[in-house]
Motif scaffolding. Sequence first.
Motif, mmCIF file in Angstrom:
data_model
loop_
_atom_site.group_PDB
_atom_site.id
_atom_site.type_symbol
_atom_site.label_atom_id
_atom_site.label_comp_id
_atom_site.label_asym_id
_atom_site.label_seq_id
_atom_site.Cartn_x
_atom_site.Cartn_y
_atom_site.Cartn_z
ATOM 1 N N VAL A 35 0.866 -1.180 0.000
ATOM 2 C CA VAL A 35 0.000 0.000 0.000
ATOM 3 C C VAL A 35 0.902 1.229 0.000
ATOM 4 O O VAL A 35 1.634 1.472 0.966
ATOM 5 C CB VAL A 35 -0.924 0.005 1.223
ATOM 6 C CG1 VAL A 35 -1.748 1.285 1.280
ATOM 7 C CG2 VAL A 35 -1.853 -1.207 1.189
ATOM 8 N N VAL A 40 -3.132 5.434 5.725
ATOM 9 C CA VAL A 40 -4.099 4.367 6.000
ATOM 10 C C VAL A 40 -4.011 3.934 7.461
ATOM 11 O O VAL A 40 -5.040 3.778 8.148
ATOM 12 C CB VAL A 40 -3.842 3.159 5.066
ATOM 13 C CG1 VAL A 40 -4.635 1.937 5.532
ATOM 14 C CG2 VAL A 40 -4.213 3.507 3.629
ATOM 15 N N PHE A 84 -8.648 -4.713 0.476
ATOM 16 C CA PHE A 84 -8.291 -3.741 -0.553
ATOM 17 C C PHE A 84 -8.139 -4.514 -1.863
ATOM 18 O O PHE A 84 -7.188 -5.277 -2.037
ATOM 19 C CB PHE A 84 -6.974 -3.047 -0.221
ATOM 20 C CG PHE A 84 -6.970 -2.301 1.093
ATOM 21 C CD1 PHE A 84 -8.155 -1.941 1.722
ATOM 22 C CD2 PHE A 84 -5.779 -1.951 1.698
ATOM 23 C CE1 PHE A 84 -8.158 -1.248 2.928
ATOM 24 C CE2 PHE A 84 -5.756 -1.262 2.903
ATOM 25 C CZ PHE A 84 -6.945 -0.918 3.522
ATOM 26 N N VAL A 129 -9.059 -0.267 -4.984
ATOM 27 C CA VAL A 129 -7.825 0.512 -4.885
ATOM 28 C C VAL A 129 -7.254 0.767 -6.272
ATOM 29 O O VAL A 129 -7.608 0.084 -7.245
ATOM 30 C CB VAL A 129 -6.784 -0.209 -4.006
ATOM 31 C CG1 VAL A 129 -7.267 -0.267 -2.565
ATOM 32 C CG2 VAL A 129 -6.488 -1.611 -4.527
ATOM 33 N N VAL A 133 -4.779 3.539 -1.703
ATOM 34 C CA VAL A 133 -6.125 3.470 -1.133
ATOM 35 C C VAL A 133 -6.732 4.863 -1.072
ATOM 36 O O VAL A 133 -6.084 5.818 -0.605
ATOM 37 C CB VAL A 133 -6.089 2.856 0.285
ATOM 38 C CG1 VAL A 133 -7.484 2.800 0.887
ATOM 39 C CG2 VAL A 133 -5.464 1.465 0.249
ATOM 40 N N LEU A 161 -12.085 4.527 2.262
ATOM 41 C CA LEU A 161 -11.711 3.674 3.389
ATOM 42 C C LEU A 161 -12.501 4.065 4.636
ATOM 43 O O LEU A 161 -13.052 3.195 5.327
ATOM 44 C CB LEU A 161 -10.208 3.795 3.661
ATOM 45 C CG LEU A 161 -9.697 3.091 4.922
ATOM 46 C CD1 LEU A 161 -9.958 1.583 4.860
ATOM 47 C CD2 LEU A 161 -8.197 3.369 5.121
#
Length: 298
Positions: A177, A183, A238, A264, A283, A288
């Motif tokens: 990520v 995140v 994701f 994503v 993301v 989210l």
Amino acid sequence: MLNRRQRQMCIRDRADVSRTEEASVSVSGRTIYETTWPAYLPQPRRLSGRAALLTDYRAMGYGHWMMEVVPRWQMVLDAGFDPASIDHVIVNGTLAGFQQETLELLEIPESKIVQSMWSQHVLADELIVPSNIGDIRSPNPWAFNHLRKRFGPTSGSGAGTKRRLYVTRSQTTHRRVENEAAVRRILEQRSFEVFVAEDHSLTEKAVLFSQAEAVVGPTGAGLTHLVFCQPGTSVLEFLNPEALDLYYWSASNVLGLDHSYVPVLAVSDGADSSPGSSTDVRVDLDQLAQALDALDLH
């Protein structure tokens, strides 16, 4: 003689698994499998006694090893073979740490392990070949139940504990990520803890996931441990729409988990602009936050 018992295929008598200019499996001089595959083999290594085959061409992947290879040992036992009567266990070559760990937990002595390499030619007096579990994308409930019974925590372990886990891929080289710091901040505000699979033993992983009320993370091997979650656990994955892999959605359905996802964006590293299953992802933080709110965790 070719026997089928329960979920197992057992090749008895003299079994020769060979590849010359064509790949073939013969039993007592009778070919039962043949395919064209140019190869050159050395003289066969003779394995005296009884050998069990636990190999798969994808076995170096953690999820494939756990879901497709490890349960095949139980097939051998379910077919009535005493582990003490098996002299050799053939596995893929160059064992990774997680493979060594699971073989120890399965109580397979290191002295019985035969590491298969592409160039190796094996001739066994008796070869036990448990059937394939099936592709990892077609979850096998029997395999899940076996993994839970074999490696899962004892009843009552951590009773009452509720964890929220974020499964990071920060220790890997792909499918990471890109904006993970942001995140994590959002997740930590909602009492999520970061789960680094490489920092835990299999036994510890089983306990942590059995205590989870929610699991969040990108598609990857770390989500294999969903098999230890309790029914009703929330799973937020994701998912990259450009390299869609629905395995953990399918697994969640079999396990009775509440699966949802956040789409994503694939991130190019500049070397290859084409998206793929190994591409890092970004993301959308607003999406989210909305998805986490929809989980309705208290």
